[in-house]
Design a protein around this motif. Structure first.
Motif, PDB file in Angstrom:
ATOM      1  N   GLU A   1       0.835  -1.166   0.141  1.00  0.00           N
ATOM      2  CA  GLU A   1       0.015  -0.133  -0.011  1.00  0.00           C
ATOM      3  C   GLU A   1       1.146   1.245  -0.061  1.00  0.00           C
ATOM      4  O   GLU A   1       0.550   2.213  -0.691  1.00  0.00           O
ATOM      5  N   SER A   2       1.878   1.373   0.758  1.00  0.00           N
ATOM      6  CA  SER A   2       2.853   2.480   0.728  1.00  0.00           C
ATOM      7  C   SER A   2       3.655   2.622  -0.494  1.00  0.00           C
ATOM      8  O   SER A   2       3.694   3.687  -1.099  1.00  0.00           O
ATOM      9  N   ALA A   3       3.855   1.450  -0.981  1.00  0.00           N
ATOM     10  CA  ALA A   3       4.692   1.366  -2.282  1.00  0.00           C
ATOM     11  C   ALA A   3       3.729   2.192  -3.369  1.00  0.00           C
ATOM     12  O   ALA A   3       4.137   3.034  -4.157  1.00  0.00           O
ATOM     13  N   CYS A   4       2.470   1.810  -3.459  1.00  0.00           N
ATOM     14  CA  CYS A   4       1.468   2.365  -4.470  1.00  0.00           C
ATOM     15  C   CYS A   4       1.276   3.972  -3.922  1.00  0.00           C
ATOM     16  O   CYS A   4       1.393   4.793  -5.126  1.00  0.00           O
ATOM     17  N   ARG A   5       1.111   4.306  -2.987  1.00  0.00           N
ATOM     18  CA  ARG A   5       1.134   5.665  -2.737  1.00  0.00           C
ATOM     19  C   ARG A   5       2.434   6.570  -2.720  1.00  0.00           C
ATOM     20  O   ARG A   5       2.513   7.469  -3.333  1.00  0.00           O
ATOM     21  N   GLU A   6       3.550   5.992  -2.638  1.00  0.00           N
ATOM     22  CA  GLU A   6       4.668   6.651  -2.670  1.00  0.00           C
ATOM     23  C   GLU A   6       5.218   6.676  -4.092  1.00  0.00           C
ATOM     24  O   GLU A   6       5.715   7.728  -4.567  1.00  0.00           O
ATOM     25  N   ILE A   7       4.902   5.505  -4.908  1.00  0.00           N
ATOM     26  CA  ILE A   7       5.154   5.609  -6.472  1.00  0.00           C
ATOM     27  C   ILE A   7       4.434   6.807  -6.929  1.00  0.00           C
ATOM     28  O   ILE A   7       4.963   7.676  -7.634  1.00  0.00           O
TER      29      ILE A   7
END
Length: 179
Positions: free
Chosen positions: A134-140
């Motif tokens: 989830e963090s990866a999607c937001r950070e990307i």
């Protein structure tokens, strides 16, 4: 041309090479090589320089913590590199390759990791990585607003998983054959 073939679906994560590492081309290149040596696919890569407000927005969850101001100032102190990486378990694999956040601990318990070998301090620890899918999607999305993760998972992931894929040295990214 690479013969990457994965059994399980690929996962995306965000990786940052922080200003302390980018300031030293030898360290920056060493991190880039570790990414490649560990068979990550580099889906996107760019260099950028944050303003203080960018850093504040990205690290807003840490506001009020003792390290917040130091982190915000450091992350806007010079250029950094952002990567979208893909691998079967990209989030955890990148976190393992980075090693513990605290550099002293990384040197003791995780030699051979990016932070254990190249980190300077707990703030100047060379890299950042997403801590969950989830963090990866937001950070990307934060670093690559033009990149659509849902679209990539739907349309590109099966093609990257089965190949053929090649590494484009000029762009420092992996590409699908024929694109």
């Amino acid at each position: 041309m690479s013969s990457f073939r994965w059994v399980r679906p690929l996962q995306l994560t965000l990786a940052l090479i922080k200003p302390d590492a980018v300031a030293n081309p030898v360290i920056s290149e060493a991190v880039h090589q570790k990414i490649l040596e560990n068979n990550f696919l580099i889906i996107r890569h760019k260099e950028l320089h944050w303003r203080s407000t960018d850093s504040q927005r990205f690290y807003c969850e840490h506001k009020g913590r003792f390290f917040y101001q130091r982190l915000v100032e450091f992350m806007s102190s010079g250029p950094m590199q952002a990567y979208i990486l893909a691998h079967e378990d990209a989030v955890q694999l990148w976190r393992n390759l980075m090693g513990p956040t605290k550099v002293f601990r990384a040197r003791i318990v995780a030699p051979g990791t990016v932070r254990g070998d190249l980190g300077l301090t707990d703030t100047r620890n060379t890299t950042h990585g997403s801590d969950s899918v989830e963090s990866a999607c937001r950070e990307i999305t934060f670093f690559f607003p033009e990149f659509n993760t849902s679209d990539w998972y739907e349309k590109q992931e099966p093609r990257y998983r089965t190949g053929p894929v090649f590494y484009d040295e000029e762009r420092s990214e992996h590409r699908l054959e024929g694109e």
